[in-house]
Motif scaffolding. Structure first.
Motif, mmCIF file in Angstrom:
data_model
loop_
_atom_site.group_PDB
_atom_site.id
_atom_site.type_symbol
_atom_site.label_atom_id
_atom_site.label_comp_id
_atom_site.label_asym_id
_atom_site.label_seq_id
_atom_site.Cartn_x
_atom_site.Cartn_y
_atom_site.Cartn_z
ATOM 1 N N LEU A 58 -29.914 -7.345 32.756
ATOM 2 C CA LEU A 58 -30.369 -7.570 34.132
ATOM 3 C C LEU A 58 -29.837 -8.890 34.680
ATOM 4 O O LEU A 58 -29.361 -8.958 35.821
ATOM 5 N N ASP A 70 -22.730 -3.546 44.312
ATOM 6 C CA ASP A 70 -24.097 -3.069 44.400
ATOM 7 C C ASP A 70 -24.602 -2.612 43.040
ATOM 8 O O ASP A 70 -24.182 -1.581 42.520
ATOM 9 N N GLN A 83 -27.886 -2.341 42.455
ATOM 10 C CA GLN A 83 -29.299 -2.065 42.722
ATOM 11 C C GLN A 83 -29.885 -0.923 41.872
ATOM 12 O O GLN A 83 -30.934 -1.080 41.272
ATOM 13 N N VAL A 84 -29.162 0.194 41.834
ATOM 14 C CA VAL A 84 -29.701 1.383 41.143
ATOM 15 C C VAL A 84 -29.880 1.111 39.647
ATOM 16 O O VAL A 84 -30.928 1.369 39.057
ATOM 17 N N ARG A 85 -28.828 0.537 39.047
ATOM 18 C CA ARG A 85 -28.861 0.217 37.618
ATOM 19 C C ARG A 85 -29.973 -0.796 37.322
ATOM 20 O O ARG A 85 -30.687 -0.680 36.323
ATOM 21 N N MET A 86 -30.105 -1.788 38.217
ATOM 22 C CA MET A 86 -31.123 -2.821 37.995
ATOM 23 C C MET A 86 -32.533 -2.240 38.095
ATOM 24 O O MET A 86 -33.404 -2.569 37.297
ATOM 25 N N GLN A 87 -32.716 -1.361 39.047
ATOM 26 C CA GLN A 87 -34.043 -0.750 39.196
ATOM 27 C C GLN A 87 -34.397 0.090 37.971
ATOM 28 O O GLN A 87 -35.529 0.085 37.504
ATOM 29 N N GLN A 88 -33.389 0.787 37.448
ATOM 30 C CA GLN A 88 -33.591 1.603 36.256
ATOM 31 C C GLN A 88 -34.007 0.723 35.071
ATOM 32 O O GLN A 88 -34.964 1.032 34.355
ATOM 33 N N GLU A 104 -35.354 -2.236 35.206
ATOM 34 C CA GLU A 104 -36.688 -2.807 35.457
ATOM 35 C C GLU A 104 -37.778 -1.790 35.120
ATOM 36 O O GLU A 104 -38.811 -2.132 34.547
ATOM 37 N N LYS A 105 -37.489 -0.552 35.455
ATOM 38 C CA LYS A 105 -38.451 0.517 35.165
ATOM 39 C C LYS A 105 -38.626 0.652 33.635
ATOM 40 O O LYS A 105 -39.742 0.754 33.133
ATOM 41 N N THR A 139 -40.674 -2.191 32.204
ATOM 42 C CA THR A 139 -42.107 -1.997 32.486
ATOM 43 C C THR A 139 -42.704 -0.987 31.501
ATOM 44 O O THR A 139 -43.780 -1.220 30.948
#
Ligand code: SAM
Length: 232
Positions: free
Chosen positions: A200, A209, A211-216, A218-219, A222
């Protein structure tokens, strides 16, 4: 003397199985199990000539050519109908490769579906559990251990009357490992969080961009932290 990893795999092979050890390399596992008198028949399969010859040498050296057949073959093609195999071990490879070997064997019917599978993926446990779930296998035992600073998972599966629908979480962490909650299990997943956090941080600095990879990621962090929050 088997490694701790292979010794544990060996313990999970049922007594008096007719074993196919695929990707056997030096055939250490079948040789040890036959010498222990746990088995009296095994096939050692290897797709690469060097390890295949090493397996032959090891079997001959131990005078076990009557009990262990070494075959040069791709995956489960090493199995012949007359072998009447009841257990298959596939160890020390990536989970995706193990999955692909099982899938090819399923398609060409070298795998009958009634064999006990004892699998030890080095990585990629999730795609392997995905395959087992889709093909109606129940995970009947799991273990996790550490050797030489590496953490290994072992998955034992068999097809049973009742089909179990494993959740995404169970397929990632292992349904039985989740229940056992061993210190090594927590150690592994703390490491997995660290790895994802490092990726990350790299992505945050990268251009373009992400964003998509980072959100994945982060998910995933969690989800892992949720499991880690059960650590006592
Ligand atoms: N099973 C042993 C263990 O756990 O210590 C040896 C593991 S070694 C890292 C992986 C072995 O799998 C290699 O010897 C490789 O040649 C073999 N292998 C890889 N793909 C294979 C396939 N499709 N069929 C048979 N053997 C394969």
């Amino acid at each position: 003397q088997l490694s701790k990893r292979l010794a544990r795999v060996g313990e999970l092979v049922p007594e008096q199985s007719r074993l196919a050890d695929i990707g056997s390399d030096h055939a250490y596992l079948p040789v040890a199990l036959v010498l222990q008198k746990k088995l009296d028949f095994a096939v050692a399969g290897e797709v690469v000539k060097g390890p295949y010859e090493a397996a032959q040498k090891q079997v001959r050296k131990n005078d076990l050519t009557d009990q262990i057949t070494v075959r040069l073959a791709d995956g489960l093609d090493a199995i012949e109908e007359t072998d009447k195999i009841t257990a298959v071990t596939i160890c020390g490879m990536g989970g995706v490769l193990i999955r692909d070997i099982l899938d090819a064997g399923w398609t060409n019917q070298r795998l009958q579906g009634n064999e006990r599978l004892v699998l030890q993926p080095n990585i990629g446990e999730k795609p392997l559990r995905d395959w087992l779930t889709v093909h109606g296998y129940t995970i009947i035992e799991e273990d996790i251990l550490e050797e030489n600073n590496k953490i290994y998972e072992i998955i034992v599966a068999a097809r049973q009357e009742t089909r179990v629908a494993y959740s995404e979480k169970e397929r990632l962490f292992g349904p039985i490992l989740l229940k056992k909650q061993s210190p090594i299990f927590y150690k592994k997943w703390h490491g997995e969080v660290k790895q994802r956090e490092a990726i990350l941080a790299q992505l945050a600095k990268a251009s373009g961009d992400q964003q998509v990879r980072m959100q994945q990621l982060e998910k995933e962090i969690t989800e892992i932290q949720e499991v880690l929050s059960n650590e006592s």
